[in-house]
Design a protein around this motif. Structure first.
Motif, PDB file in Angstrom:
ATOM      1  N   VAL A 264     -17.317  12.808 -66.721  1.00 41.25           N
ATOM      2  CA  VAL A 264     -16.020  12.207 -67.043  1.00 41.25           C
ATOM      3  C   VAL A 264     -15.164  13.285 -67.720  1.00 41.25           C
ATOM      4  O   VAL A 264     -15.538  13.808 -68.778  1.00 41.25           O
ATOM      5  CB  VAL A 264     -16.181  10.969 -67.954  1.00 41.25           C
TER       6      VAL A 264
ATOM      7  N   HIS B  22     -27.026   5.249 -77.958  1.00 44.13           N
ATOM      8  CA  HIS B  22     -26.275   6.227 -77.149  1.00 44.13           C
ATOM      9  C   HIS B  22     -24.810   5.807 -77.210  1.00 44.13           C
ATOM     10  O   HIS B  22     -24.386   4.848 -76.544  1.00 44.13           O
ATOM     11  CB  HIS B  22     -26.785   6.257 -75.708  1.00 44.13           C
TER      12      HIS B  22
ATOM     13  N   HIS C  23     -21.596  12.879 -77.147  1.00 49.73           N
ATOM     14  CA  HIS C  23     -22.667  11.888 -77.064  1.00 49.73           C
ATOM     15  C   HIS C  23     -23.421  11.890 -78.401  1.00 49.73           C
ATOM     16  O   HIS C  23     -23.823  12.960 -78.879  1.00 49.73           O
ATOM     17  CB  HIS C  23     -23.686  12.265 -75.985  1.00 49.73           C
TER      18      HIS C  23
ATOM     19  N   HIS D  80     -15.761  14.286 -74.660  1.00 53.30           N
ATOM     20  CA  HIS D  80     -16.459  13.282 -75.460  1.00 53.30           C
ATOM     21  C   HIS D  80     -17.731  13.871 -76.031  1.00 53.30           C
ATOM     22  O   HIS D  80     -18.321  14.783 -75.452  1.00 53.30           O
ATOM     23  CB  HIS D  80     -16.790  12.042 -74.621  1.00 53.30           C
TER      24      HIS D  80
ATOM     25  N   LEU E  17     -20.671   7.140 -77.254  1.00 55.65           N
ATOM     26  CA  LEU E  17     -19.723   8.194 -76.904  1.00 55.65           C
ATOM     27  C   LEU E  17     -18.590   8.165 -77.921  1.00 55.65           C
ATOM     28  O   LEU E  17     -18.052   7.087 -78.214  1.00 55.65           O
ATOM     29  CB  LEU E  17     -19.166   7.962 -75.500  1.00 55.65           C
TER      30      LEU E  17
ATOM     31  N   GLY F 155     -22.862  19.633 -66.722  1.00 51.07           N
ATOM     32  CA  GLY F 155     -23.197  18.267 -66.319  1.00 51.07           C
ATOM     33  C   GLY F 155     -22.142  17.245 -66.719  1.00 51.07           C
ATOM     34  O   GLY F 155     -22.436  16.057 -66.857  1.00 51.07           O
TER      35      GLY F 155
ATOM     36  N   ASN G  99     -24.806   3.517 -69.691  1.00 55.21           N
ATOM     37  CA  ASN G  99     -26.112   3.872 -69.108  1.00 55.21           C
ATOM     38  C   ASN G  99     -26.914   4.645 -70.161  1.00 55.21           C
ATOM     39  O   ASN G  99     -27.109   5.859 -70.053  1.00 55.21           O
ATOM     40  CB  ASN G  99     -25.862   4.714 -67.842  1.00 55.21           C
TER      41      ASN G  99
HETATM   42  P1  AMP Z   1     -20.786  13.260 -69.237  1.00 53.56           P
HETATM   43  O1  AMP Z   1     -21.822  13.472 -68.186  1.00 53.56           O
HETATM   44  O2  AMP Z   1     -21.005  14.072 -70.479  1.00 53.56           O
HETATM   45  O3  AMP Z   1     -19.378  13.368 -68.682  1.00 53.56           O
HETATM   46  O4  AMP Z   1     -20.994  11.762 -69.726  1.00 53.56           O
HETATM   47  C1  AMP Z   1     -20.288  10.678 -69.204  1.00 53.56           C
HETATM   48  C2  AMP Z   1     -20.952   9.436 -69.754  1.00 53.56           C
HETATM   49  O5  AMP Z   1     -20.039   8.360 -69.639  1.00 53.56           O
HETATM   50  C3  AMP Z   1     -22.235   9.041 -69.024  1.00 53.56           C
HETATM   51  O6  AMP Z   1     -23.318   9.023 -69.960  1.00 53.56           O
HETATM   52  C4  AMP Z   1     -21.905   7.638 -68.489  1.00 53.56           C
HETATM   53  O7  AMP Z   1     -23.014   6.767 -68.541  1.00 53.56           O
HETATM   54  C5  AMP Z   1     -20.790   7.190 -69.407  1.00 53.56           C
HETATM   55  N1  AMP Z   1     -19.869   6.208 -68.874  1.00 53.56           N
HETATM   56  C6  AMP Z   1     -19.210   6.246 -67.677  1.00 53.56           C
HETATM   57  N2  AMP Z   1     -18.430   5.156 -67.534  1.00 53.56           N
HETATM   58  C7  AMP Z   1     -18.563   4.419 -68.673  1.00 53.56           C
HETATM   59  C8  AMP Z   1     -18.015   3.192 -69.142  1.00 53.56           C
HETATM   60  N3  AMP Z   1     -17.157   2.489 -68.409  1.00 53.56           N
HETATM   61  N4  AMP Z   1     -18.402   2.740 -70.362  1.00 53.56           N
HETATM   62  C9  AMP Z   1     -19.278   3.433 -71.113  1.00 53.56           C
HETATM   63  N5  AMP Z   1     -19.833   4.608 -70.732  1.00 53.56           N
HETATM   64  C10 AMP Z   1     -19.489   5.085 -69.527  1.00 53.56           C
END
Ligand code: AMP
Length: 118
Positions: free
Chosen positions: A97, A39, A103, A101, A41, A94, A33
C-alpha cells in the motif's frame, strides 16, 4: 500529486476499519490480515507514498508514529516482552500500500528479522 489509497478513505472514515487511535497527525487501525496477535498500522494522515517521499516538513507526523506506537504497545500489553515496528519501502521492501505506514507487531516471539535465503 500522489494517488490516494484505501488508507486515505480509512483515515476519513469513509470505509470501516478497527480504528484504535486518531489525532490531527496520525491514525492507527488493526491490520485486516494480522501476522501476530497484535498487528496495528500507524499511518500519517497526510498522504506520503513511501519513505522515499519524506521531507523535513513531515518530521512531526513521523515522530508521532513512534510516540503512538509506544502508547499502543503499552495499551496492548506488549511493552515488557517487546514488539517490532516495520516500515516497508517499494518492491524490495515488500510495500503493498503506497501510503507510508508503520506496522506494530507483537504478542508472540516474532523470530528472526528477515526470512532466511533459500
Ligand atoms: P505493506 O506491505 O507494508 O504495504 O502493508 C500493507 C498492509 O495493509 C498489509 O499488512 C495489509 O494486510 C494491510 N491492509 C490492506 N488493506 C487493509 C484494510 N482495508 N484495512 C486494514 N489493513 C489493510
Amino acid at each position: 500529486m500522489a494517488e490516494e489509497t484505501i488508507f486515505s478513505k480509512i483515515i476519513r472514515k469513509e470505509i470501516p476499519s478497527e480504528m484504535v487511535y486518531q489525532d490531527e497527525r496520525v491514525t492507527a487501525f488493526r491490520d485486516i490480515n494480522p501476522q501476530a496477535p497484535t498487528h496495528i498500522l500507524i499511518v500519517p494522515n497526510k498522504l506520503i507514498p513511501t519513505v522515499d517521499d519524506v521531507s523535513s516538513e513531515d518530521e512531526a507526523a513521523l515522530g508521532r508514529l513512534f510516540t503512538v506506537a509506544a502508547r499502543l504497545a503499552q495499551e496492548e500489553g506488549l511493552s515488557r516482552e517487546g514488539y517490532r515496528l516495520i516500515v516497508n519501502c517499494r518492491e524490495h521492501g515488500g510495500q503493498e500500500v503506497y501510503h507510508l505506514h508503520m506496522h506494530l507487531l507483537g504478542g508472540r516471539p516474532l523470530g528472526p528479522m528477515l526470512a532466511r535465503r533459500q
